[in-house]
Structures are given as C-alpha cells and as structure tokens.
Design a protein around this motif. Structure first.
Motif, PDB file in Angstrom:
ATOM      1  N   ILE A 101      -4.672   1.739   3.985  1.00  0.00           N
ATOM      2  CA  ILE A 101      -4.296   3.146   3.760  1.00  0.00           C
ATOM      3  C   ILE A 101      -5.103   3.761   2.612  1.00  0.00           C
ATOM      4  O   ILE A 101      -4.707   4.754   2.016  1.00  0.00           O
ATOM      5  CB  ILE A 101      -2.785   3.293   3.487  1.00  0.00           C
ATOM      6  N   HIS A 111       1.561  10.497   3.576  1.00  0.00           N
ATOM      7  CA  HIS A 111       0.866  10.751   4.836  1.00  0.00           C
ATOM      8  C   HIS A 111       1.824  11.338   5.872  1.00  0.00           C
ATOM      9  O   HIS A 111       1.458  12.251   6.628  1.00  0.00           O
ATOM     10  CB  HIS A 111       0.247   9.455   5.364  1.00  0.00           C
ATOM     11  N   GLN A 125      -3.145  -4.756   3.218  1.00  0.00           N
ATOM     12  CA  GLN A 125      -2.269  -3.642   3.610  1.00  0.00           C
ATOM     13  C   GLN A 125      -2.602  -2.389   2.806  1.00  0.00           C
ATOM     14  O   GLN A 125      -2.590  -1.278   3.334  1.00  0.00           O
ATOM     15  CB  GLN A 125      -0.804  -4.018   3.400  1.00  0.00           C
ATOM     16  N   PRO A 133       6.384   1.766   7.764  1.00  0.00           N
ATOM     17  CA  PRO A 133       5.210   2.409   8.363  1.00  0.00           C
ATOM     18  C   PRO A 133       5.337   3.929   8.316  1.00  0.00           C
ATOM     19  O   PRO A 133       6.442   4.481   8.280  1.00  0.00           O
ATOM     20  CB  PRO A 133       5.236   1.906   9.814  1.00  0.00           C
ATOM     21  N   GLU A 134       4.212   4.598   8.339  1.00  0.00           N
ATOM     22  CA  GLU A 134       4.191   6.066   8.290  1.00  0.00           C
ATOM     23  C   GLU A 134       5.046   6.676   9.391  1.00  0.00           C
ATOM     24  O   GLU A 134       5.736   7.676   9.171  1.00  0.00           O
ATOM     25  CB  GLU A 134       2.737   6.530   8.435  1.00  0.00           C
ATOM     26  N   ARG A 148       2.200   6.079  -0.591  1.00  0.00           N
ATOM     27  CA  ARG A 148       1.112   6.683   0.172  1.00  0.00           C
ATOM     28  C   ARG A 148       1.502   6.906   1.637  1.00  0.00           C
ATOM     29  O   ARG A 148       1.162   7.938   2.239  1.00  0.00           O
ATOM     30  CB  ARG A 148      -0.134   5.801   0.087  1.00  0.00           C
ATOM     31  N   ARG A 149       2.240   5.980   2.209  1.00  0.00           N
ATOM     32  CA  ARG A 149       2.685   6.152   3.598  1.00  0.00           C
ATOM     33  C   ARG A 149       3.635   7.341   3.726  1.00  0.00           C
ATOM     34  O   ARG A 149       3.548   8.105   4.691  1.00  0.00           O
ATOM     35  CB  ARG A 149       3.361   4.872   4.097  1.00  0.00           C
TER      36      ARG A 149
END
Length: 241
Positions: A84, A23, A80, A196-197, A19-20
């Motif tokens: 998101i 994004h 966590q 992290p994104e 998902r990160r």
C-alpha cells in the motif's frame, strides 16, 4: 460521521490500517462529512530504548522468539506495508517508549494538527528510523507540521497532556480494546485490526446508510397528557399544573 482510531506510533499494523482506511475514505462519496480523531494507546508501556541493541534483538527477547523467526515475521509485515505504498525499515528501527510522543500528539490536536502529526510520527518511526522517545526529535518533527518547536519542548519537559493520554488508554480498556488499530464509527460500530480497504469501504457505507436519517438525539415518547415547560426560538411556553 465520526471515526475514532486507537493506535500506537510503533504499531506496524496501525500505519497499514490507517492507510487502508484513508484509501477507502477517498472512494467514499460522503468523505467530507467524516470527522477523524486519533486516540492514544501503548502496546508496551514499559518499553525503553537500549542503545546498541537493534529492533530484532529487542523484539526477540521481548517475545521470547528466535531471531530468525522475528526477522521472517517482520519481513511479512513489511511486504504488507509495501503493498500500500509504505516503507518499513526494520533493520534500523529503534524500539522506544511512545508515551511522550502521544503527549506531543495531544498538544498538536489543540493546534489543529492532530492528523498531520500522527502521519509524521508514523513515517518517522517506520521509514526514517527516528527515536520516538527523544524529546528533541519529537520537537523537530512537530515543527515540520507547523508547530512551535520551543513550545513542544516545553510540553515535553513538563507532564502536560499525560492525563489526556491515560484517559484515551482507559477508555480503550473500558470498551474492550485488546489490540490496535481499533476503529469506532459514530461511537457505536467497531472494527478491529488493519482490515482490507474493501472492508472499511463497506463499513463506511453501512454506517452512513443506517445513521443518516436518524436524529442525533432521540426524544423519549412521553404520555400525551403530560405537561411540561420549554423554550423555542420564538419564546418560552410555560404549562401550569
């Protein structure tokens, strides 16, 4: 740009990392030039579902950790995920072997549904607490993303796509994968873990800038006086010795 992602359907950080990355890709101006491929990996090839034993008990015995510590650890992971937009229901999650789920995903790839089934399987395990080793369950989930349910059942009852799954796992070992998620950009740059994104966005830009002007294949510089024969769109040139 090609991105290969090694992951497992029961890996909590694989869903978070996925998902990160997504994004980050949404904010990437060249996202339409990205080809995303999911590769198979098994965190526990010997895993099996034991009816009557919940996820916490299974994980506690597997890792040799106190039950309260296991619940605390997974609670942090759940936080966590929630940050998101993902929901992890560890209380009802069913520990299972994922080899057949990976086979089903390989079949889905041949039908152009690889990305769809990866998302559906992850959601099914972490949010809906589906048993991901059950063939009927896998077939039903596959049908939801547009695959033929009976055809998926036939795949599950056979040994089809087992070779492809093992090949992915073998390649992972060859390139030094020690855990998942593991991301490989253009078969050259690797990123390990659910970063992290911002990290994914930085890597996307870095790879794009470094690779955009390079030819896919670089020709070796051969001595100018060497002679060779070759063909172009206009015909063939034959050099005589």
């Amino acid at each position: 740009m090609k991105i290969e992602v090694w992951s497992d359907f029961v890996c909590p950080f694989c869903y978070i990392g996925k998902r990160r990355l997504e994004h980050a890709m949404e904010k990437f101006s060249h996202r339409d030039n990205i080809v995303l491929e999911y590769k198979s990996y098994q965190l526990d090839p010997t895993a099996k579902h034991i009816p009557g034993k919940d996820f916490y008990q299974t994980f506690s015995e597997l890792k040799g950790l106190p039950l309260n510590q296991v619940k605390a650890m997974n609670g942090q992971v759940g936080e966590q995920a929630a940050a998101i937009g993902l929901t992890y229901n560890f209380d009802t999650m069913k520990y299972a072997n994922t080899f057949d789920a990976h086979r089903a995903a390989k079949f889905a790839e041949t039908k152009g549904k690889g990305k769809e089934i990866t998302e559906r399987f992850l959601y099914a395990y972490f949010t809906e607490s589906k048993l991901m080793s059950d063939h009927d369950t896998l077939a039903e989930l596959a049908e939801e993303v547009g695959l033929d349910k009976e055809e998926v059942k036939e795949v599950m009852e056979s040994n089809r796509y087992a070779k492809e799954v093992r090949e992915d796992i073998n390649v992972a070992h060859q390139i030094g994968v020690r855990g998942v998620p593991f991301f490989v950009f253009n078969e050259k740059y690797a990123v390990s873990g659910a970063q992290p994104e911002e990290v994914f966005h930085e890597v996307l830009n870095k790879v794009w800038e470094e690779e955009k002007d390079k030819p896919i294949i670089q020709e070796i510089d051969i001595a100018k006086n060497s002679e060779t024969s070759y063909c172009t769109d206009d015909g063939c040139e034959i050099k005589e010795k």
